[in-house]
Design a protein around this motif. Sequence first.
Motif: not given
Length: 99
Positions: A42-57
Amino acid sequence: MTPVTYLTIADLPAYLHDRHGLTGRSGGPLTESTVRSYHDAATKRRNDECPRPGDFPEPDQYFARTPVWLEATVDAWATNRPGRGAGGGRPRKNKRSDP
């Protein structure tokens, strides 16, 4: 000179949980390695600016370099995460045609 007091994970307040403290919570048998992989992905996706719904907070705070979460944050994530089979899965090989 005043003595330096070093805190450890054992000194965390009861309402904050590190990865180890989250095991067994969230309605399922989460292990520490599962929490770590959910958090890292989830942190990697947030850093890449493409988070998913349901990602770990995201962590609510950091205790030194250790991410920690409030109970309410993890409970809200657990109740809102998609259930089994939510991804749709692989399409069927032979589609039936109903008349």
